[in-house]
Design a protein around this motif. Structure first.
Motif, PDB file in Angstrom:
ATOM      1  N   GLU A  32      65.196  56.215  55.905  1.00  0.00           N
ATOM      2  CA  GLU A  32      64.987  57.183  57.698  1.00  0.00           C
ATOM      3  C   GLU A  32      64.889  58.652  57.730  1.00  0.00           C
ATOM      4  O   GLU A  32      63.970  59.249  57.998  1.00  0.00           O
ATOM      5  CB  GLU A  32      65.865  56.956  58.512  1.00  0.00           C
ATOM      6  CG  GLU A  32      65.373  55.285  59.049  1.00  0.00           C
ATOM      7  CD  GLU A  32      66.923  54.148  58.209  1.00  0.00           C
ATOM      8  OE1 GLU A  32      66.618  52.927  58.713  1.00  0.00           O
ATOM      9  OE2 GLU A  32      67.335  54.317  57.286  1.00  0.00           O
ATOM     10  N   THR A  37      58.797  55.591  66.574  1.00  0.00           N
ATOM     11  CA  THR A  37      58.956  54.923  67.410  1.00  0.00           C
ATOM     12  C   THR A  37      60.300  53.899  66.496  1.00  0.00           C
ATOM     13  O   THR A  37      59.735  53.510  65.065  1.00  0.00           O
ATOM     14  CB  THR A  37      58.311  53.303  68.004  1.00  0.00           C
ATOM     15  OG1 THR A  37      57.298  54.084  68.599  1.00  0.00           O
ATOM     16  CG2 THR A  37      58.450  52.370  68.381  1.00  0.00           C
ATOM     17  N   MET A  60      62.165  51.493  64.137  1.00  0.00           N
ATOM     18  CA  MET A  60      61.805  49.407  63.826  1.00  0.00           C
ATOM     19  C   MET A  60      63.614  49.508  63.913  1.00  0.00           C
ATOM     20  O   MET A  60      63.436  49.563  62.456  1.00  0.00           O
ATOM     21  CB  MET A  60      61.137  49.270  63.098  1.00  0.00           C
ATOM     22  CG  MET A  60      59.643  50.040  63.419  1.00  0.00           C
ATOM     23  SD  MET A  60      59.111  49.011  64.740  1.00  0.00           S
ATOM     24  CE  MET A  60      57.850  49.932  65.154  1.00  0.00           C
ATOM     25  N   HIS A  75      66.759  54.947  63.424  1.00  0.00           N
ATOM     26  CA  HIS A  75      65.606  53.720  62.772  1.00  0.00           C
ATOM     27  C   HIS A  75      64.583  53.534  62.018  1.00  0.00           C
ATOM     28  O   HIS A  75      63.439  53.179  62.811  1.00  0.00           O
ATOM     29  CB  HIS A  75      66.116  52.202  63.265  1.00  0.00           C
ATOM     30  CG  HIS A  75      67.343  51.407  62.470  1.00  0.00           C
ATOM     31  ND1 HIS A  75      68.696  51.843  63.558  1.00  0.00           N
ATOM     32  CD2 HIS A  75      67.448  51.224  61.631  1.00  0.00           C
ATOM     33  CE1 HIS A  75      69.478  51.185  62.461  1.00  0.00           C
ATOM     34  NE2 HIS A  75      69.137  50.668  61.684  1.00  0.00           N
TER      35      HIS A  75
END
Length: 517
Positions: free
Chosen positions: A252, A374, A376, A382
């Motif tokens: 990430e 966004t 996930m 995440h």
């Protein structure tokens, strides 16, 4: 803390000043002996070694991924014996402040522009290698279990190797690793999910039957661990070393993304998880093929990176855009702020080291991470970075494209498996190119480091995923296209071949039943 410089609009032209060197490298010293010691783990408590401000133009030097352990010589023993727990010696962490001296905060986006990069002067060489299968291997380790190495030399933008003769190509230089430090919460998420994979993966993942790289995950370990300024052997070092994540996979925070087109002019939008962002970078590549299939598979080198922090992009609800273009006497700008004084007090547009003679676009987007990244997964952590590819890349007009489908070497069907399909595409390319006087080991290393293009061409047509590998024909000194007149007689392998060790392990290798070689 460095104080912000005042905002001044000027009509005079100035040459851009040289970037400030914030992480120097002495190639005569080990990574942990550097003036600013390097690190090879991710952890929020690895202290920063340098500090920069938004808009600043600065330079970071770095060692190759293996910390100088691979030599420019005629032996691959250094590859066979390498300590794989010590990969990716990173320069940093670098703490980032805005123009008011306030550090980037969790939830911000860090926007970074790559201005320039290349090999360290006087050190214009690199290597491509594949590890011994007992030491991790590569994407095709069941076919190529031996440690191998090819040395490359640079002539400006071009690379050539005495171990893979008849090949020359321009490099698209890029950092393999660039990322921010994780928070403790994110680090715990990484360690837990990767531990579950390592403990249960062989029982649950059918993919392990056809992809043989091991281990399944590289869990935290004190072996080979280096934590920058934290002194080894102290209680603090022992605690952090047992928690710190390995740098092997991308995650990430960015990390080991190995995006071969992330070169000059590219911009990177990284999520911030800790105060100051604590950005690190390393693993410089002169060139790489999509997938870096042999694992140490780019042209690994010591290098430098010159960066500019465009800004850090905060989570407040407003946004504005600032465009600056070759200031006229009265200035020229377009912005969404109510007045000039607000602009002056909130963002420092011009510094002494700005490149004032070119167009600059500088963005501060309030709501950046929440708006654009966004999640996930089960938590807001995440997310993944966004990469804006720069305008620089080699130009090729003719390609040979090799297809692979999700059917393995035994003929077994797999369901929409892109990894199996890409493995087939690479194997097809290696086998074909070996008909032109090359060993398969030479072509394995070449396809890992030359500017070839990998694609997932089909992922919805059951049961076969389709992957393709496109190879520019111009990199060879001969015509490699199929011809009506097929050569007859024995095929001579061009010498010298890649440097190769024996494989002394007991793991079975995979053979193509229909292969003629």
């Amino acid at each position: 803390m460095r104080s912000p410089k005042s905002l001044e609009f000027t009509t005079s032209s100035m040459a851009p000043s040289a970037p400030r060197l914030i992480v120097p490298i002495d190639l005569k010293k080990k990574p942990w002996e550097q003036k600013l010691p390097l690190h090879n783990r991710w952890h929020p408590q690895i202290p920063p070694v340098a500090e920069v401000m938004a808009g600043e133009y600065f330079r970071v030097e770095m060692v190759d991924a293996n910390g100088g352990n691979i030599k420019d010589d005629n032996s691959s023993l250094d590859v066979k014996l390498i300590d794989s727990s010590s990969f990716h010696f990173l320069s940093g962490p670098i703490r980032v402040l805005d123009v008011d001296g306030v550090p980037a905060k969790p939830g911000d986006l860090l926007a970074v522009e790559i201005c320039n990069l290349g090999p360290l002067p006087g050190d214009e060489w690199g290597y491509t290698a594949t590890l011994d299968r007992e030491n991790g291997g590569g994407f095709l380790t069941d076919h190529f279990p031996c440690a191998t190495k090819a040395i490359w030399y640079f002539e400006g933008i071009y690379a050539y190797s005495p171990h893979i003769p008849g090949v020359r190509f321009p490099g698209l230089t890029h950092p393999g690793v660039i990322g921010t430090a994780p928070s403790m919460e994110l680090l715990n998420i990484w360690n837990e999910r990767e531990r579950q994979l390592e403990e249960n993966g062989l029982k649950t993942l059918k993919l392990c039957e056809v992809l043989h790289s091991r281990p399944l995950a590289n869990l935290p370990s004190t072996k080979g661990c280096h934590l920058g300024k934290i002194q080894q052997g102290t209680p603090e070092w022992e605690r952090i070393a047992r928690e710190a994540a390995r740098t092997t996979p991308g995650r990430e925070n960015g990390g080991n993304c190995d995006i071969k087109n992330l070169s000059r002019g590219s911009k990177i939008y990284l999520p911030v998880f800790v105060d100051g962002a604590n950005l690190s970078t390393g693993d410089m590549h002169f060139s790489q093929g999509d997938g870096e299939v042999s694992f140490c598979g780019a042209i690994e080198m010591n290098g430098f990176l010159e960066l500019k922090y465009i800004s850090h992009l905060s989570l407040s609800p407003s946004s504005f855009y600032i465009y600056i273009r070759n200031f006229a006497p009265d200035g020229w700008l377009k912005h969404g702020l109510p007045n000039m004084e607000n602009l002056r007090s909130n963002f420092q547009l011009i510094q002494d080291n700005c490149i004032c003679s070119i167009d600059i676009r500088c963005e501060i987007i309030r709501g950046g991470m929440k708006e654009y990244l966004t999640p996930m997964g089960p938590t807001p952590l995440h997310v993944n970075p966004i990469f804006e590819i720069g305008p620089v890349e080699p130009r090729f007009s003719e390609w040979l494209v090799f297809e692979g489908i999700s059917v393995d070497e035994s003929g077994r069907q797999h369901y929409l498996d892109a990894s199996v399909a890409y493995k087939r595409a690479v194997l097809n390319a290696i086998d074909y190119l070996s008909k032109f006087g090359y060993s398969k080991e030479q072509m394995y290393l070449l396809l890992s480091c030359c500017p070839c293009e990998g694609r997932i061409s089909g992922i919805v047509d059951s049961p076969n995923a389709v992957a393709t590998l496109a190879i520019p024909t111009a990199i060879f000194d001969q015509d490699i296209r199929p011809k009506t007149k097929v050569p007859v007689g024995p095929r001579l392998v061009r010498k010298p071949d890649v440097l190769r060790c024996t494989y002394d392990g007991n793991l079975p290798t995979t053979k193509n039943p229909a292969s003629i070689m």
